[in-house]
Design a protein around this motif. Structure first.
Motif, PDB file in Angstrom:
ATOM      1  N   LEU A 268       0.830  -1.202   0.000  1.00 34.43           N
ATOM      2  CA  LEU A 268       0.000   0.000   0.000  1.00 34.43           C
ATOM      3  C   LEU A 268       0.863   1.250   0.000  1.00 34.43           C
ATOM      4  N   GLN A 269       1.897   1.269   0.801  1.00 33.02           N
ATOM      5  CA  GLN A 269       2.774   2.441   0.871  1.00 33.02           C
ATOM      6  C   GLN A 269       3.471   2.673  -0.456  1.00 33.02           C
ATOM      7  N   ARG A 270       3.973   1.613  -1.089  1.00 30.02           N
ATOM      8  CA  ARG A 270       4.731   1.837  -2.316  1.00 30.02           C
ATOM      9  C   ARG A 270       3.850   2.289  -3.462  1.00 30.02           C
ATOM     10  N   VAL A 271       2.598   1.849  -3.506  1.00 25.88           N
ATOM     11  CA  VAL A 271       1.717   2.302  -4.593  1.00 25.88           C
ATOM     12  C   VAL A 271       1.331   3.758  -4.372  1.00 25.88           C
ATOM     13  N   ARG A 272       1.031   4.130  -3.141  1.00 27.04           N
ATOM     14  CA  ARG A 272       0.695   5.527  -2.864  1.00 27.04           C
ATOM     15  C   ARG A 272       1.879   6.441  -3.201  1.00 27.04           C
ATOM     16  N   GLU A 273       3.075   6.033  -2.814  1.00 29.22           N
ATOM     17  CA  GLU A 273       4.245   6.871  -3.090  1.00 29.22           C
ATOM     18  C   GLU A 273       4.551   6.913  -4.586  1.00 29.22           C
ATOM     19  N   ALA A 274       4.299   5.831  -5.279  1.00 29.64           N
ATOM     20  CA  ALA A 274       4.518   5.813  -6.728  1.00 29.64           C
ATOM     21  C   ALA A 274       3.559   6.753  -7.433  1.00 29.64           C
ATOM     22  N   ALA A 275       2.313   6.798  -6.987  1.00 30.03           N
ATOM     23  CA  ALA A 275       1.340   7.706  -7.593  1.00 30.03           C
ATOM     24  C   ALA A 275       1.741   9.157  -7.364  1.00 30.03           C
ATOM     25  N   LEU A 276       2.206   9.459  -6.157  1.00 30.58           N
ATOM     26  CA  LEU A 276       2.639  10.826  -5.859  1.00 30.58           C
ATOM     27  C   LEU A 276       3.868  11.189  -6.675  1.00 30.58           C
ATOM     28  N   LEU A 277       4.818  10.265  -6.789  1.00 28.93           N
ATOM     29  CA  LEU A 277       6.057  10.526  -7.520  1.00 28.93           C
ATOM     30  C   LEU A 277       5.808  10.710  -9.013  1.00 28.93           C
TER      31      LEU A 277
ATOM     32  N   ALA B  50       0.636  10.043 -11.723  1.00 27.19           N
ATOM     33  CA  ALA B  50      -0.345   9.203 -12.404  1.00 27.19           C
ATOM     34  C   ALA B  50      -1.122   8.371 -11.398  1.00 27.19           C
ATOM     35  N   VAL B  51      -2.275   7.876 -11.833  1.00 31.90           N
ATOM     36  CA  VAL B  51      -2.955   6.816 -11.091  1.00 31.90           C
ATOM     37  C   VAL B  51      -2.169   5.533 -11.346  1.00 31.90           C
ATOM     38  N   VAL B  52      -1.824   4.823 -10.279  1.00 34.42           N
ATOM     39  CA  VAL B  52      -1.016   3.604 -10.397  1.00 34.42           C
ATOM     40  C   VAL B  52      -1.850   2.403  -9.979  1.00 34.42           C
ATOM     41  N   VAL B  53      -1.895   1.395 -10.847  1.00 32.02           N
ATOM     42  CA  VAL B  53      -2.584   0.133 -10.573  1.00 32.02           C
ATOM     43  C   VAL B  53      -1.507  -0.940 -10.465  1.00 32.02           C
ATOM     44  N   LEU B  54      -1.192  -1.354  -9.232  1.00 33.86           N
ATOM     45  CA  LEU B  54      -0.208  -2.420  -9.046  1.00 33.86           C
ATOM     46  C   LEU B  54      -0.965  -3.743  -9.014  1.00 33.86           C
ATOM     47  N   LYS B  55      -0.853  -4.495 -10.092  1.00 31.00           N
ATOM     48  CA  LYS B  55      -1.681  -5.668 -10.298  1.00 31.00           C
ATOM     49  C   LYS B  55      -1.203  -6.848  -9.456  1.00 31.00           C
ATOM     50  N   GLY B  56      -2.140  -7.713  -9.127  1.00 31.49           N
ATOM     51  CA  GLY B  56      -1.835  -8.915  -8.377  1.00 31.49           C
ATOM     52  C   GLY B  56      -3.117  -9.473  -7.787  1.00 31.49           C
ATOM     53  N   ALA B  57      -2.993 -10.512  -6.978  1.00 34.28           N
ATOM     54  CA  ALA B  57      -4.170 -11.076  -6.323  1.00 34.28           C
ATOM     55  C   ALA B  57      -4.817 -10.065  -5.389  1.00 34.28           C
ATOM     56  N   ASP B  58      -4.036  -9.117  -4.895  1.00 29.29           N
ATOM     57  CA  ASP B  58      -4.534  -8.045  -4.027  1.00 29.29           C
ATOM     58  C   ASP B  58      -4.217  -6.691  -4.678  1.00 29.29           C
ATOM     59  N   THR B  59      -4.683  -6.494  -5.888  1.00 32.02           N
ATOM     60  CA  THR B  59      -4.403  -5.263  -6.639  1.00 32.02           C
ATOM     61  C   THR B  59      -4.683  -4.022  -5.792  1.00 32.02           C
ATOM     62  N   VAL B  60      -3.738  -3.079  -5.821  1.00 30.65           N
ATOM     63  CA  VAL B  60      -3.900  -1.797  -5.137  1.00 30.65           C
ATOM     64  C   VAL B  60      -3.876  -0.695  -6.183  1.00 30.65           C
ATOM     65  N   ILE B  61      -4.827   0.236  -6.078  1.00 24.86           N
ATOM     66  CA  ILE B  61      -4.912   1.387  -6.981  1.00 24.86           C
ATOM     67  C   ILE B  61      -4.759   2.644  -6.144  1.00 24.86           C
ATOM     68  N   ALA B  62      -3.898   3.564  -6.574  1.00 23.27           N
ATOM     69  CA  ALA B  62      -3.682   4.801  -5.823  1.00 23.27           C
ATOM     70  C   ALA B  62      -3.641   5.985  -6.771  1.00 23.27           C
ATOM     71  N   ALA B  63      -4.120   7.117  -6.274  1.00 19.54           N
ATOM     72  CA  ALA B  63      -4.099   8.387  -7.005  1.00 19.54           C
ATOM     73  C   ALA B  63      -3.035   9.299  -6.404  1.00 19.54           C
ATOM     74  N   PRO B  64      -2.552  10.293  -7.165  1.00 16.80           N
ATOM     75  CA  PRO B  64      -1.526  11.194  -6.638  1.00 16.80           C
ATOM     76  C   PRO B  64      -1.963  11.959  -5.392  1.00 16.80           C
ATOM     77  N   ASP B  65      -3.266  12.131  -5.182  1.00 15.33           N
ATOM     78  CA  ASP B  65      -3.737  12.874  -4.006  1.00 15.33           C
ATOM     79  C   ASP B  65      -3.823  11.999  -2.755  1.00 15.33           C
TER      80      ASP B  65
END
Length: 530
Positions: free
Chosen positions: A423-432, A435-450
């Protein structure tokens, strides 16, 4: 209805805010203990012995309440305490004092083995969300013994040893840690990330969510910005077709195709964009792939497009005929683009991405499109931010970019974030990236820059087959074409993707997914937001 998720720290704050609003801490514990007792009764036969293992904190307090209630209902209950009663404080001490019947302190693993051998159910009330260190010593030995026994386990709040915020087993440099492997978990007020992120999701088993009297209004003060993915998060942003509508009002998606021998992935994406509701879909194809794409596509339109740089001699066939990408972008009706599936890695992909984003258009970047920026991710992030500035200038939300990496692609784009909790890495990736980042997997996490994020929980094992990621990228593009905001489009697409796979079931291949979407949409419209 939305399903907010609270980190362990946010849940502790929710408890404090509830107490400030007049809900006694002991009342919260009483409700939590009742939920545990109710769940335990559903997991047992009437003649089973229930073994409750209690720690020194509020998790143990919940266990004491459950023991009292179960004994009052006639169940046979054994209570084992990791610490002596003198070590208890606050509400946990009060709950212990109100518990009738015998109890025993565990001073060595031998004290535990006999009781474990005769139990029909173990209630794990050792440590909950407050644990911030790996289990060690006697506690670790108890966890090992419980996991080795073939006895059902019900955990209170979280399986002991699991970090509720990261979903990882608590560990440090000196210890890999360990955690209870529960058959079911009872948690309170709201789920935590650890209930949904792997390996926590496996360790929790079935999760029961109990209302323990925390007022709903505390959520606004906490402002988590994290949800379990579902229609309540995004359905209001999607507008179904109206009787008076027309295809041009549903947007025009463009999917870039690779060469003749790698064009299948883009066709999967294009059909998914069309099935997800885009009014029109065009495949922008290199001249050499036009014929093979034309043989497979009917409702999807084709446009021949040549390499904007002309290419070398080896690319001459690719550039015979067709217009350039800049000419394609002059048509302002083309509002959502997808680049990556089967496209090829290299300068051509980077040039197309720059052209699309500098034109202020929405873009889904997947697969080869992501890998093309692996050596210089900052180049991608810069052009995304520039495109966002341009989109704000035109004022229609265009320019939003969605990145859809799997773990390997994510590590190449965001190497400094790769070892962080998911969760932390997807949120930080979106901020960096912006873009909206969709890290795919069995527990896909989607994060927005905000900072907004969701954890998806309806993934299907049938999705583990080639091409399903191409379909997901196409669904996102199709929803963007319909002017669903980028974050909500990504969340909706991931949910639709999982629901379609579950609807089809065994034998699924990627070609089946788009055709299953109409059935999912019908069910979605029939039931409305969750």
């Amino acid at each position: 209805m939305t399903h907010e998720i609270l980190t362990s720290e946010e849940m502790a704050k929710a408890d404090l805010l509830a107490i400030e609003r007049g809900v006694a801490g002991l009342e919260l514990m009483e409700c939590a203990g009742k939920a545990v007792a109710d769940s335990a009764a559903q997991m047992c036969r009437r003649d089973d012995l229930i073994l409750i293992v209690c720690g020194p904190g509020n998790n143990g307090g919940d266990g004491f309440v459950a023991a009292r209630l179960l004994r009052e209902q006639g169940w046979s209950v054994t209570v084992l305490c990791l610490k002596p009663p003198a070590a208890l404080r606050g509400d946990a001490a009060s709950a212990f004092a109100s518990m009738p019947g015998e109890w025993q302190e565990i001073s060595a693993l031998e004290d535990f083995g006999g009781a474990l051998g005769s139990a029909g159910l173990v209630i794990d009330a050792l440590f909950g969300a407050g644990l911030d260190r790996p289990l060690s010593g006697l506690a670790a030995d108890i966890v090992g013994a419980v996991n080795a026994a073939e006895i059902p386990v019900l955990s209170v709040d979280l399986p002991s040893g699991l970090n509720g915020t990261t979903g990882r087993v608590a560990s440090d440099d000196a210890s890999q840690g360990c955690a209870i492997e529960a058959d079911a978990t009872v948690t309170f007020f709201r789920k935590k990330p650890g209930h949904l992120l792997y390996p926590g999701r496996d360790l929790c088993g079935t999760v029961f969510l109990a209302d323990i009297g925390v007022p709903e209004e505390v959520l606004e003060e906490i402002g988590s910005g994290l949800w379990e993915n579902g229609p309540g998060v995004w359905l209001e942003t999607w507008k179904p077709p109206s009787v008076s509508g027309h295809k041009y009002g549903r947007g025009h998606a463009v999917v870039f195709s690779g060469g003749a021998t790698t064009s299948g992935a883009a066709r999967l994406s294009a059909m998914a964009a069309l099935r997800s509701g885009a009014g029109l879909v065009t495949m922008a194809s290199p001249p050499s792939a036009i014929l093979v794409n034309a043989c497979h596509l009917t409702a999807v339109m084709l446009k021949s497009i040549r390499d904007p740089n002309g290419g070398g001699d080896e690319d001459r066939e690719e550039n015979e005929g067709g217009c350039g990408v800049d000419a394609l972008l002059k048509d302002e009706r083309l509002n959502a683009f997808l680049l990556g599936p089967g496209f090829g890695v290299g300068e051509r992909a980077r040039t197309y991405v720059h052209a699309v984003l500098n034109a202020g258009r929405q873009l889904v970047l997947d697969a080869d499109g992501l890998t093309s920026f692996a050596e210089d991710p900052e180049d991608l992030f810069t052009v995304i931010r520039q495109g966002h500035v341009l989109s704000e200038r035109v004022g229609e939300g265009e320019g939003d970019t969605v990145l859809t990496p799997h773990d390997g692609e994510f590590s190449r784009l965001f190497p400094r974030l790769a070892d962080l909790p998911k969760l932390q890495r997807v949120r930080e990736a979106a901020l960096l990236s912006g873009a909206v980042v969709v890290l795919k997997g069995a527990d896909t996490v989607i994060a927005a820059p905000d900072g907004r994020a969701v954890i998806n929980s309806n993934g299907s094992p049938w999705l583990a087959t080639a091409g399903t990621g191409d379909v997901l990228a196409g669904i996102i593009c199709g929803l963007l074409a319909q002017r669903v905001p980028a974050f909500e489009a990504a969340c909706m697409a991931v949910w639709l993707h999982g629901a379609a796979a579950s609807s089809f079931g065994p034998g699924l291949i990627a070609e089946d997914l788009a055709g299953e979407l109409p059935a999912v949409f019908r069910q979605l419209l029939a039931r409305g937001p969750e």
